[in-house]
Design a protein around this motif. Structure first.
Motif, mmCIF file in Angstrom:
data_model
loop_
_atom_site.group_PDB
_atom_site.id
_atom_site.type_symbol
_atom_site.label_atom_id
_atom_site.label_comp_id
_atom_site.label_asym_id
_atom_site.label_seq_id
_atom_site.Cartn_x
_atom_site.Cartn_y
_atom_site.Cartn_z
ATOM 1 N N ASP A 292 -9.404 -52.083 -26.805
ATOM 2 C CA ASP A 292 -8.446 -50.979 -26.744
ATOM 3 C C ASP A 292 -7.107 -51.490 -27.269
ATOM 4 O O ASP A 292 -6.389 -52.207 -26.561
ATOM 5 C CB ASP A 292 -8.319 -50.505 -25.290
ATOM 6 N N ARG A 293 -6.790 -51.144 -28.517
ATOM 7 C CA ARG A 293 -5.557 -51.648 -29.137
ATOM 8 C C ARG A 293 -4.332 -51.222 -28.336
ATOM 9 O O ARG A 293 -4.079 -50.024 -28.141
ATOM 10 C CB ARG A 293 -5.439 -51.102 -30.569
ATOM 11 N N ASP A 294 -3.585 -52.213 -27.843
ATOM 12 C CA ASP A 294 -2.358 -51.980 -27.059
ATOM 13 C C ASP A 294 -2.608 -51.125 -25.809
ATOM 14 O O ASP A 294 -1.668 -50.524 -25.276
ATOM 15 C CB ASP A 294 -1.278 -51.312 -27.924
ATOM 16 N N GLY A 295 -3.855 -51.036 -25.357
ATOM 17 C CA GLY A 295 -4.160 -50.224 -24.183
ATOM 18 C C GLY A 295 -3.922 -48.746 -24.397
ATOM 19 O O GLY A 295 -3.664 -47.996 -23.444
ATOM 20 N N ARG A 296 -4.034 -48.274 -25.665
ATOM 21 C CA ARG A 296 -3.672 -46.889 -25.983
ATOM 22 C C ARG A 296 -4.529 -45.878 -25.233
ATOM 23 O O ARG A 296 -4.019 -44.880 -24.716
ATOM 24 C CB ARG A 296 -3.800 -46.663 -27.491
ATOM 25 N N MET A 297 -5.835 -46.122 -25.173
ATOM 26 C CA MET A 297 -6.699 -45.139 -24.527
ATOM 27 C C MET A 297 -6.490 -45.146 -23.016
ATOM 28 O O MET A 297 -6.427 -44.088 -22.375
ATOM 29 C CB MET A 297 -8.161 -45.414 -24.858
ATOM 30 N N LEU A 298 -6.366 -46.342 -22.439
ATOM 31 C CA LEU A 298 -6.125 -46.443 -20.999
ATOM 32 C C LEU A 298 -4.846 -45.710 -20.619
ATOM 33 O O LEU A 298 -4.829 -44.876 -19.694
ATOM 34 C CB LEU A 298 -6.044 -47.912 -20.590
ATOM 35 N N HIS A 299 -3.749 -45.994 -21.317
ATOM 36 C CA HIS A 299 -2.470 -45.360 -20.984
ATOM 37 C C HIS A 299 -2.473 -43.874 -21.347
ATOM 38 O O HIS A 299 -1.858 -43.067 -20.638
ATOM 39 C CB HIS A 299 -1.332 -46.094 -21.693
ATOM 40 N N GLY A 300 -3.167 -43.516 -22.420
ATOM 41 C CA GLY A 300 -3.259 -42.098 -22.766
ATOM 42 C C GLY A 300 -3.956 -41.292 -21.686
ATOM 43 O O GLY A 300 -3.535 -40.177 -21.348
ATOM 44 N N PHE A 301 -5.029 -41.863 -21.148
ATOM 45 C CA PHE A 301 -5.743 -41.198 -20.048
ATOM 46 C C PHE A 301 -4.845 -41.053 -18.830
ATOM 47 O O PHE A 301 -4.709 -39.963 -18.250
ATOM 48 C CB PHE A 301 -6.993 -42.004 -19.697
ATOM 49 N N LEU A 302 -4.201 -42.145 -18.422
ATOM 50 C CA LEU A 302 -3.374 -42.117 -17.217
ATOM 51 C C LEU A 302 -2.179 -41.177 -17.383
ATOM 52 O O LEU A 302 -1.887 -40.367 -16.488
ATOM 53 C CB LEU A 302 -2.888 -43.530 -16.883
ATOM 54 N N ASP A 303 -1.504 -41.263 -18.504
ATOM 55 C CA ASP A 303 -0.279 -40.483 -18.692
ATOM 56 C C ASP A 303 -0.542 -38.982 -18.784
ATOM 57 O O ASP A 303 0.331 -38.179 -18.447
ATOM 58 C CB ASP A 303 0.449 -40.955 -19.958
ATOM 59 N N GLY A 304 -1.739 -38.589 -19.213
ATOM 60 C CA GLY A 304 -2.025 -37.173 -19.340
ATOM 61 C C GLY A 304 -2.770 -36.578 -18.171
ATOM 62 O O GLY A 304 -2.985 -35.354 -18.126
ATOM 63 N N LEU A 305 -3.166 -37.417 -17.199
ATOM 64 C CA LEU A 305 -4.088 -36.957 -16.162
ATOM 65 C C LEU A 305 -3.489 -35.921 -15.215
ATOM 66 O O LEU A 305 -4.103 -34.876 -14.949
ATOM 67 C CB LEU A 305 -4.606 -38.161 -15.367
ATOM 68 N N ALA A 306 -2.311 -36.192 -14.678
ATOM 69 C CA ALA A 306 -1.755 -35.320 -13.635
ATOM 70 C C ALA A 306 -1.628 -33.870 -14.105
ATOM 71 O O ALA A 306 -1.843 -32.926 -13.318
ATOM 72 C CB ALA A 306 -0.392 -35.853 -13.187
ATOM 73 N N ASP A 307 -1.298 -33.679 -15.386
ATOM 74 C CA ASP A 307 -1.110 -32.322 -15.907
ATOM 75 C C ASP A 307 -2.422 -31.614 -16.213
ATOM 76 O O ASP A 307 -2.412 -30.434 -16.563
ATOM 77 C CB ASP A 307 -0.268 -32.369 -17.183
ATOM 78 N N ARG A 308 -3.549 -32.300 -16.103
ATOM 79 C CA ARG A 308 -4.834 -31.694 -16.451
ATOM 80 C C ARG A 308 -5.738 -31.454 -15.247
ATOM 81 O O ARG A 308 -6.865 -30.998 -15.410
ATOM 82 C CB ARG A 308 -5.566 -32.587 -17.462
ATOM 83 N N LEU A 309 -5.264 -31.766 -14.050
ATOM 84 C CA LEU A 309 -6.098 -31.620 -12.855
ATOM 85 C C LEU A 309 -5.767 -30.346 -12.079
ATOM 86 O O LEU A 309 -4.588 -30.002 -11.890
ATOM 87 C CB LEU A 309 -5.936 -32.821 -11.929
ATOM 88 N N LEU A 310 -6.805 -29.687 -11.612
ATOM 89 C CA LEU A 310 -6.632 -28.607 -10.645
ATOM 90 C C LEU A 310 -6.200 -29.195 -9.306
ATOM 91 O O LEU A 310 -6.416 -30.393 -9.051
ATOM 92 C CB LEU A 310 -7.955 -27.862 -10.473
ATOM 93 N N PRO A 311 -5.596 -28.412 -8.420
ATOM 94 C CA PRO A 311 -5.270 -28.922 -7.080
ATOM 95 C C PRO A 311 -6.522 -29.483 -6.406
ATOM 96 O O PRO A 311 -7.580 -28.846 -6.388
ATOM 97 C CB PRO A 311 -4.751 -27.678 -6.357
#
Length: 385
Positions: A292-311
């Motif tokens: 994972d170059r520079d952890g892009r996928m890991l950080h992309g997943f984490l940074d976008g997660l909260a806005d994509r989850l239902l309560p």
């Protein structure tokens, strides 16, 4: 072709250019120096030439090309680093350099491929079906690396036979260039982890970086009525669709490309991501499932997660800690990335890897063996903080 032969003194013709266009699936540039080669070229001389960067266009029979490739591999694998690494991270970097060198020198034994996907060598096998699946239609004759061609042939056998996935109760059929789900422990974690309440009330999920689609299929089998599987690889999306069709899950699994998260702002009850486990630059399409170059996928997943989850929804991060044992990433780095994305850990399931590199004592540097023996694969359950 004996390993004990002395370097050949036979003069072979130097070619001014490739007799057909160069083709490489992993983007390797066409060789600059080229000679014609056949059974008069001894293995020692051939190995010396490829180490110097000279490509060998094979004009003997196909079995002779295989013998030469195996003989060169034996010589390449006998090479030892000049100094022993002093830490796991350096052992890992040294290991990657050696693998890259091996791929580079062995990739310089070339064979001709016709536009109809036939290898134009005496006693060559019929590789038309495998090459069509990997390369698609060709408009003209090509020159390809024998090492790559053998990878195409092997991958096609995986695609035909499939890989048994006990947690799924079925086989998954990987396509060429798509990482095979041979490490079943991460699939088992997804099968064992209790679904969040939101997924029982609203059975929707994202499978980010789906690859073969194995986790999307498992989620659908667990009762998720709609799973949107994403991947930036066109090959992976086609593979995931193929497996969904084979498993009778096309009504539950949809694929989308171009980005990690699908377009739009739809929220779901569960987001699953199994990113590449090691920071680093991938050297091929298959490497993209490992590095994972520079952890892009890991950080992309984490940074976008909260806005994509239902309560009440959760994100499931499946990640090995091998990078931690190699000194490439610390546990603190991971936890800081989680909290920095506005998330908290609500639970974790661990399992020990079962793949041969983790269980076989020989074959690697002692520091790498120790890191692999200590490896743990985890499913981290994440929710908005």
């Amino acid at each position: 072709m004996s390993d004990t032969h002395r370097p050949s003194t036979v003069t072979l013709p130097t070619l001014s250019a490739l007799p057909a266009p160069w083709h490489s699936e992993n983007g390797t540039p066409a060789p600059r120096r080229l000679i014609a080669a056949d059974d008069t070229l001894r293995a020692e001389a051939a190995y010396r030439l490829v180490c110097e960067g000279t490509a060998l266009l094979w004009r003997g029979d196909y079995p002779g090309a295989l013998r030469l490739l195996h003989a060169m591999r034996r010589r390449a694998e006998r090479r030892r680093p000049r100094s022993a690494p002093d830490c796991p991270a350096e052992a890992f970097r040294q290991h990657r350099r050696e693998r890259a060198r091996l791929a580079r020198v062995l990739g310089l034994l070339l064979v001709p491929l016709d536009a109809d996907h036939r290898v134009r060598l005496h006693r060559a096998p019929d590789v038309r079906e495998a090459c069509l699946a990997a390369y698609g239609p060709l408009l003209d004759n090509r020159i390809v690396s024998l090492r790559e061609l053998l990878g195409v042939i092997g991958a096609h056998q995986w695609r035909i036979r499939g890989v048994e996935v006990p947690a799924l109760g079925a086989h998954i059929h990987p396509h060429y260039g798509v990482f095979s789900p041979v490490r079943g422990e991460y699939v088992d974690l997804v099968a064992r982890t209790p679904l969040p309440q939101a997924a029982l009330d609203h059975p929707t999920a994202y499978d980010l970086g789906t690859g073969t689609g194995v986790l999307a299929a498992l989620l659908a089998r667990r009762g998720l009525r709609k799973v949107l599987a994403t991947d930036t690889s066109v090959r992976a999306l086609a593979c995931a669709r193929d497996n969904a069709h084979r498993l009778g899950l096309t009504e539950r699994i949809e694929t989308a490309g171009s980005g990690l998260y699908p377009p739009g702002r739809d929220r779901v009850a569960l987001v699953v991501c199994n990113p590449p486990w090691l920071p680093g630059r991938p050297g091929s399409a298959l490497d993209e499932a490992v590095y994972d170059r520079d952890g892009r996928m890991l950080h992309g997943f984490l940074d976008g997660l909260a806005d994509r989850l239902l309560p009440g929804g959760e994100g499931w991060l499946i990640l090995s800690d091998l990078a931690e044992h190699l000194g490439l990433r610390s546990r603190a780095d991971l936890l800081d990335a989680v909290s920095g994305a506005g998330l908290r850990v609500t639970g974790r399931l661990d399992t020990a890897p079962r793949h041969p590199r983790a269980t076989t004592p020989g074959g690697a540097d002692p520091l790498l063996r120790a890191a692999r023996a200590a490896e743990v694969t985890s499913l981290w359950r994440l929710a908005p903080a």
